[in-house]
Design an enzyme around this catalytic site. Structure first.
Site, short mmCIF file in Angstrom:
data_model
loop_
_atom_site.label_atom_id
_atom_site.label_comp_id
_atom_site.label_asym_id
_atom_site.label_seq_id
_atom_site.Cartn_x
_atom_site.Cartn_y
_atom_site.Cartn_z
N CYS A 199 14.57 -15.96 -8.98
CA CYS A 199 13.92 -15.00 -8.24
C CYS A 199 15.05 -13.87 -7.44
CB CYS A 199 12.98 -15.48 -7.26
SG CYS A 199 12.28 -14.06 -6.45
N CYS A 235 12.48 -11.65 -9.47
CA CYS A 235 11.98 -10.58 -8.87
C CYS A 235 12.64 -9.68 -7.86
CB CYS A 235 10.63 -11.29 -7.91
SG CYS A 235 11.02 -13.12 -7.60
N LYS A 269 14.87 -7.11 -9.91
CA LYS A 269 13.74 -6.32 -10.59
C LYS A 269 13.22 -5.43 -9.95
CE LYS A 269 9.90 -7.66 -10.80
NZ LYS A 269 9.32 -8.67 -11.69
N TYR A 299 4.76 -10.03 -19.00
CA TYR A 299 5.09 -9.08 -17.89
C TYR A 299 6.64 -8.60 -17.82
CZ TYR A 299 7.10 -13.13 -15.23
OH TYR A 299 7.45 -13.92 -14.63
N GLU A 331 7.31 -4.81 -17.72
CA GLU A 331 8.23 -4.24 -16.59
C GLU A 331 9.59 -3.65 -16.76
OE1 GLU A 331 6.52 -7.44 -13.15
OE2 GLU A 331 8.48 -7.87 -14.13
N HIS A 351 -10.42 5.42 3.98
CA HIS A 351 -10.41 6.57 3.24
C HIS A 351 -9.34 7.63 3.86
CE1 HIS A 351 -12.01 9.70 0.85
NE2 HIS A 351 -12.09 10.67 1.83
N GLU A 405 -10.23 1.76 -1.34
CA GLU A 405 -11.66 1.75 -1.13
C GLU A 405 -12.49 1.63 -2.15
OE1 GLU A 405 -13.01 6.03 -0.07
OE2 GLU A 405 -11.07 6.54 -0.46
#
Length: 504
Positions: free
Chosen positions: A46, A51, A54, A193, A197, A462, A467
């Protein structure tokens, strides 16, 4: 290497990744004598080739996309700014950041009174309560360490498919972070993934990208609303997708250029390629561990088999993280490691982590956020008649001022998957700008067993993309609105009282 006596550790962790380090440090807080064995840089996949770096690259790609959009907000064209991008500069900054993190991990181990043993670890026999581990340093020096409990958390590594010239003429996701410059033309092979990515990053930063898929679409295990939306968006962004290729049969090279030969499909070769990135899978790093010496069971894929408590079939030897192949995510390994330490040393005999409903983000372009069952999985588990689905598709307000057709605006799509007469939310699947930062809160809601009515009763923030998840028609009354459930806030308003409120 740390100087060793004939010492017995309460807890010896093999692997200096996030899961192993977290478990070792947690055990030390309970007074356990702990050590971590690591042969490379601290932090594991990682921190070093996963991660963290990345996400740095994804951030750069996001900046490029915003620069490209500048004229829609009155700033003039952003092509000039994009043209000044320096891959070398970014790589230097990124690598320096990772190096700082390596040092922080080392410091944290020391602050927690956890020993660091540098070298390659392998099991060397022993018995429950007195396991022996051989640690071989880079200079060939060997030490035998004994431990009452051993945690196997060495992680995994990228796998290359077979084929003439494939390994010699391509790089893995690890190799992506060694690239010294942006490839002019790239081929990314894979449907997971990691593939989408890195293909997205390369494309956004200016590389001509082709994505090679064995079948028709990427992310086959994801819900169709995110899978289909991403597929269309990658094509719109200019990524060439070659489908139903059966994979890469071989790669040939002529000087610095490569030619990718495909097994089948409408296109047989991709020529004049600067970089071929293979993202076709990963394997558990079990080879150095000498698992047969203590009879630890493995699956057909080589992963270490464990139960829900991270226990192997050898008493006192545990395993977690990528080496087990169950939800291969850094936070998952951290949680499992901490719960294991709580159980072994913290006086919590039933402590374990849950591998159900784990929120996940894919840093594609646009990003994906997901938790729980896909629509098809829910129907398979509960029966189609017991599952109800709510969806929403729209363009983020960010694109509202763009003077382009709606069909050219990057899409946002969301889906709620519910089960039973009370419509318990068992799946949330989103793709679009901002979903990566909003999914954590909805993950909490799913873990708590929220219903569609609970979602409906939460007032929307909002204007935000989130939402949409609480305004999907048809909507109903939540339990607090019908009086069926009392709020723990006792009617309190989040706004401060008095002068501030009177000014609103």
């Amino acid at each position: 290497m740390t100087s060793l006596k004939s010492s017995d550790y309460d807890y010896l962790v093999i692997g200096g990744g996030s899961g192993g380090i977290s478990s070792a440090r947690r055990s030390a807080t309970y007074g356990a004598k702990a050590a971590v064995v690591e042969r490379g840089r601290m932090g594991g996949t990682c921190v070093n080739v996963g991660c963290v770096p990345k996400k740095v690259m994804w951030n750069a790609a996001m900046v490029a996309e915003i620069l490209h959009d500048m004229e829609n907000y009155g700033f003039g064209k952003g092509e000039e700014a994009i043209g000044t991008f320096s891959w070398k500069f970014l790589k230097e900054r990124r690598d320096a950041y990772v190096k700082r993190l390596n040092g922080i991990y080392d410091t944290n181990l020391g602050n927690s009174a956890v020993d660091k043993l540098e070298g390659v670890a392998s099991l060397s026999g022993g018995s429950p309560g007195d396991w022996k581990v051989k640690v071989t340093g880079s200079d060939g020096t060997e030490n035998i360490v004994t431990a009452k409990n051993v945690l196997l958390a060495p992680g995994g590594y990228p796998d290359f498919p077979t084929g003439d010239g494939v390994r010699e003429n391509s790089i893995s996701s690890d190799g992506f972070f060694d690239l010294e410059e942006l490839p002019e033309k790239s081929v990314v092979v894979g449907a997971g993934y990691i593939a989408v990515e890195l293909a997205g990053v390369l494309n956004a930063l200016g590389s001509d990208v082709t994505l090679v898929l064995r079948r028709d679409k990427a992310l086959r295990e994801f819900d169709d609303i995110v899978r289909d939306t991403l597929d269309k968006e990658m094509v719109r962004q200019g990524i060439t997708i070659l489908r139903d290729t059966g994979g890469v049969s071989s790669i040939t090279a002529s000087g610095d250029k490569k030619t990718v030969h495909l097994a089948s499909g409408d296109v047989s070769t991709v020529s004049d390629v600067d970089c071929v990135l293979m993202a076709t899978g990963r394997k558990p790093l079990v080879e150095p561990l000498n698992l047969p010496s203590v009879g630890i069971s493995q699956s057909s894929s080589g992963h270490i088999e464990v139960n829900e408590y991270s226990e192997t079939n050898a008493k006192g030897i545990f395993a977690l993280g990528d080496v087990c192949g169950n939800v291969e995510l850094t936070p998952m390994a951290i949680a499992a490691g901490r719960r294991l330490a709580d159980r072994l040393f913290g006086g919590v005999p039933g402590a374990k982590t849950s591998y159900e409903a784990v929120p996940t983000i894919v840093f594609s372009h646009p990003p994906i956020g997901t938790i729980g069952y896909t629509e098809q999985q829910a129907k398979d588990v509960y029966g189609e008649e017991n599952v109800k689905v709510y969806t929403s598709k729209f363009a983020n307000l960010y694109y509202g001022v763009f003077d382009i057709p709606f069909s050219d605006k990057p899409p946002t799509a969301m889906k709620l998957v519910t089960y039973g007469p009370t419509e318990i939310v068992v799946g949330v699947h989103c793709i679009g700008m901002g979903v990566d930062e909003m999914m954590q809160g909805f993950g909490v809601a799913v873990k708590m067993g929220a219903t569609k009515a609970d979602f409906d009763s939460c007032i929307a923030i909002h204007p935000t993309a989130s939402e949409e998840l609480v305004t999907m028609a048809p909507w109903g009354l939540g339990p607090q609105e019908t009086g069926a459930k009392e709020s723990p806030l006792n009617g309190a308003n989040t706004l401060p009282k008095g002068k501030v409120e009177s000014k609103l």
